[in-house]
Design a protein around this motif. Structure first.
Motif, PDB file in Angstrom:
ATOM      1  N   ILE A   1      -0.267   0.882  -9.166  1.00 55.80           N
ATOM      2  CA  ILE A   1      -1.654   0.437  -9.376  1.00 55.80           C
ATOM      3  C   ILE A   1      -2.578   1.561  -8.935  1.00 55.80           C
ATOM      4  O   ILE A   1      -2.469   2.070  -7.816  1.00 55.80           O
ATOM      5  N   SER A   2      -3.493   1.949  -9.812  1.00 52.76           N
ATOM      6  CA  SER A   2      -4.395   3.069  -9.543  1.00 52.76           C
ATOM      7  C   SER A   2      -5.836   2.686  -9.859  1.00 52.76           C
ATOM      8  O   SER A   2      -6.084   1.821 -10.705  1.00 52.76           O
TER       9      SER A   2
ATOM     10  N   SER B   1      -1.413   1.713  -4.668  1.00 58.44           N
ATOM     11  CA  SER B   1      -0.555   0.585  -4.309  1.00 58.44           C
ATOM     12  C   SER B   1       0.589   0.478  -5.307  1.00 58.44           C
ATOM     13  O   SER B   1       0.528   1.027  -6.412  1.00 58.44           O
ATOM     14  N   ALA B   2       1.616  -0.240  -4.893  1.00 53.74           N
ATOM     15  CA  ALA B   2       2.733  -0.531  -5.791  1.00 53.74           C
ATOM     16  C   ALA B   2       2.995  -2.025  -5.755  1.00 53.74           C
ATOM     17  O   ALA B   2       3.002  -2.639  -4.691  1.00 53.74           O
ATOM     18  N   ALA B   3       3.205  -2.597  -6.929  1.00 57.25           N
ATOM     19  CA  ALA B   3       3.593  -4.002  -7.015  1.00 57.25           C
ATOM     20  C   ALA B   3       5.110  -4.073  -7.152  1.00 57.25           C
ATOM     21  O   ALA B   3       5.676  -3.517  -8.085  1.00 57.25           O
TER      22      ALA B   3
ATOM     23  N   PRO C   1       0.846  -1.202   0.000  1.00 57.69           N
ATOM     24  CA  PRO C   1       0.000   0.000   0.000  1.00 57.69           C
ATOM     25  C   PRO C   1       0.882   1.253   0.000  1.00 57.69           C
ATOM     26  O   PRO C   1       1.975   1.253   0.565  1.00 57.69           O
ATOM     27  N   LEU C   2       0.402   2.291  -0.652  1.00 57.10           N
ATOM     28  CA  LEU C   2       1.115   3.566  -0.694  1.00 57.10           C
ATOM     29  C   LEU C   2       0.413   4.593   0.186  1.00 57.10           C
ATOM     30  O   LEU C   2      -0.810   4.527   0.343  1.00 57.10           O
ATOM     31  N   PRO C   3       1.188   5.520   0.804  1.00 55.25           N
ATOM     32  CA  PRO C   3       2.627   5.721   0.627  1.00 55.25           C
ATOM     33  C   PRO C   3       3.450   4.678   1.394  1.00 55.25           C
ATOM     34  O   PRO C   3       3.004   4.144   2.402  1.00 55.25           O
ATOM     35  N   CYS C   4       4.641   4.419   0.879  1.00 54.10           N
ATOM     36  CA  CYS C   4       5.584   3.489   1.508  1.00 54.10           C
ATOM     37  C   CYS C   4       6.918   4.228   1.617  1.00 54.10           C
ATOM     38  O   CYS C   4       7.579   4.478   0.608  1.00 54.10           O
TER      39      CYS C   4
ATOM     40  N   LEU D   1      10.256   2.986   0.042  1.00 49.88           N
ATOM     41  CA  LEU D   1      10.232   2.846  -1.415  1.00 49.88           C
ATOM     42  C   LEU D   1      10.283   4.187  -2.133  1.00 49.88           C
ATOM     43  O   LEU D   1      10.904   4.319  -3.190  1.00 49.88           O
ATOM     44  N   LEU D   2       9.642   5.197  -1.564  1.00 49.78           N
ATOM     45  CA  LEU D   2       9.491   6.481  -2.259  1.00 49.78           C
ATOM     46  C   LEU D   2      10.708   7.372  -2.030  1.00 49.78           C
ATOM     47  O   LEU D   2      10.639   8.427  -1.396  1.00 49.78           O
ATOM     48  N   VAL D   3      11.833   6.932  -2.575  1.00 48.94           N
ATOM     49  CA  VAL D   3      13.093   7.660  -2.438  1.00 48.94           C
ATOM     50  C   VAL D   3      13.459   8.251  -3.797  1.00 48.94           C
ATOM     51  O   VAL D   3      13.713   7.510  -4.751  1.00 48.94           O
ATOM     52  N   GLY D   4      13.466   9.569  -3.882  1.00 46.45           N
ATOM     53  CA  GLY D   4      13.759  10.237  -5.161  1.00 46.45           C
ATOM     54  C   GLY D   4      12.484  10.757  -5.804  1.00 46.45           C
ATOM     55  O   GLY D   4      11.393  10.186  -5.638  1.00 46.45           O
ATOM     56  N   GLU D   5      12.626  11.829  -6.552  1.00 43.37           N
ATOM     57  CA  GLU D   5      11.458  12.453  -7.170  1.00 43.37           C
ATOM     58  C   GLU D   5      10.889  11.633  -8.312  1.00 43.37           C
ATOM     59  O   GLU D   5       9.682  11.651  -8.574  1.00 43.37           O
ATOM     60  N   ASP D   6      11.746  10.883  -9.015  1.00 40.99           N
ATOM     61  CA  ASP D   6      11.273  10.140 -10.184  1.00 40.99           C
ATOM     62  C   ASP D   6      10.271   9.053  -9.806  1.00 40.99           C
ATOM     63  O   ASP D   6       9.246   8.882 -10.471  1.00 40.99           O
ATOM     64  N   ILE D   7      10.552   8.301  -8.749  1.00 35.64           N
ATOM     65  CA  ILE D   7       9.617   7.240  -8.358  1.00 35.64           C
ATOM     66  C   ILE D   7       8.336   7.840  -7.777  1.00 35.64           C
ATOM     67  O   ILE D   7       7.246   7.296  -7.965  1.00 35.64           O
ATOM     68  N   LYS D   8       8.452   8.975  -7.102  1.00 37.50           N
ATOM     69  CA  LYS D   8       7.251   9.649  -6.598  1.00 37.50           C
ATOM     70  C   LYS D   8       6.365  10.087  -7.754  1.00 37.50           C
ATOM     71  O   LYS D   8       5.141   9.919  -7.712  1.00 37.50           O
ATOM     72  N   ASN D   9       6.992  10.641  -8.789  1.00 39.41           N
ATOM     73  CA  ASN D   9       6.221  11.057  -9.963  1.00 39.41           C
ATOM     74  C   ASN D   9       5.630   9.848 -10.681  1.00 39.41           C
ATOM     75  O   ASN D   9       4.490   9.886 -11.165  1.00 39.41           O
ATOM     76  N   HIS D  10       6.413   8.785 -10.740  1.00 38.28           N
ATOM     77  CA  HIS D  10       5.957   7.580 -11.432  1.00 38.28           C
ATOM     78  C   HIS D  10       4.727   6.986 -10.757  1.00 38.28           C
ATOM     79  O   HIS D  10       3.821   6.476 -11.431  1.00 38.28           O
ATOM     80  N   LEU D  11       4.688   7.039  -9.439  1.00 43.25           N
ATOM     81  CA  LEU D  11       3.598   6.435  -8.673  1.00 43.25           C
ATOM     82  C   LEU D  11       2.528   7.447  -8.253  1.00 43.25           C
ATOM     83  O   LEU D  11       1.635   7.100  -7.486  1.00 43.25           O
ATOM     84  N   PHE D  12       2.616   8.650  -8.774  1.00 45.89           N
ATOM     85  CA  PHE D  12       1.642   9.679  -8.413  1.00 45.89           C
ATOM     86  C   PHE D  12       0.223   9.227  -8.782  1.00 45.89           C
ATOM     87  O   PHE D  12      -0.027   8.781  -9.898  1.00 45.89           O
ATOM     88  N   GLY D  13      -0.683   9.319  -7.827  1.00 49.97           N
ATOM     89  CA  GLY D  13      -2.065   8.914  -8.052  1.00 49.97           C
ATOM     90  C   GLY D  13      -2.338   7.441  -7.836  1.00 49.97           C
ATOM     91  O   GLY D  13      -3.479   6.991  -7.981  1.00 49.97           O
TER      92      GLY D  13
END
Length: 214
Positions: A182-183, A73-75, A52-55, A58-70
């Motif tokens: 996953i959104s 969950s993350a697989a 489940p997000l936020p985690c 896992l959310l280290v760096g702006e790129d992964i935050k942008n990638h998972l925005f919205g």
């Protein structure tokens, strides 16, 4: 269990730098022989886990935050062809370099196809959801140093023999770790491009100032 029966030859040729030419009979025979050797050595393994997000870890760096925005969950996924494929490539590098190069390219295709099949399982498990593309540690500012935490979360060393060395490189080498968001809402399509390609450091297209179209 995931079993590979055929490999994408066009993709293998792209890795070999021959995407714009049709393979001749000798090349087709070489591909057939190397594919058979690869299938004989490969012992595919994979794992995935939904977080489940936020985690925070896992959310280290702006790129992964942008990638998972919205995403809610993350697989976490990982896949490997097993140690015997690494051994096969090393032996061929000593005895037959041309086959070593082809087997290496086919193995890259094979592990990505395993990841594609993991995605199919996720799509089936979350039929009313939307997904990002795969994003791996080491892409952009998503730290490669997360590999060990990633593999520990999946219990990959124990379950499928996949680990990371002191330089955070996956062993066996023909392996992949990645995150898929996953959104519950449609996700804006984003270009993958060279920044998220496993071959960006050795790509013949980039070296020639060209692009594969991916």
């Amino acid at each position: 269990m995931i079993k590979l029966e055929t490999l994408d030859r066009d993709e293998a040729l792209r890795y070999l730098g021959g995407a714009k030419t049709d393979p001749d009979e000798n090349m087709i025979n070489l591909l057939n022989d190397c594919e058979a050797q690869l299938f004989g050595a490969a012992k595919p393994g994979y794992l995935y886990k939904i977080l489940p997000l936020p985690c925070e870890w896992l959310l280290v760096g702006e790129d992964i935050k942008n990638h998972l925005f919205g995403c809610h969950s993350a697989a976490l996924i990982c896949a490997t062809l097993g140690a015997e494929v690494d051994k096969l490539i090393r032996v061929k590098q000593i005895t037959d370099m041309s086959r070593a190069v082809v087997i290496n390219s086919l193995a890259s295709v094979a592990v990505e196809q395993i990841c594609d099949k993991i995605e199919e399982k996720l799509f089936a498990a979350f039929p009313k959801s939307y997904f990002t593309f795969r994003y791996s540690p080491g892409y952009g500012d998503f730290p490669i140093e997360l590999q060990k935490s990633f593999l520990s979360e999946l219990d990959a060393p124990r379950k499928i023999g996949l680990s990371a060395n002191s330089s955070h490189i996956l062993t066996p080498s023909k392996s992949v770790t990645a995150v898929i968001g996953i959104s519950s809402q449609p996700i804006e399509a984003k270009k993958r491009g060279c920044a998220v390609c496993n071959l960006r450091k050795t790509c013949r297209y980039r070296r020639n100032g060209e692009h594969c179209g991916f």
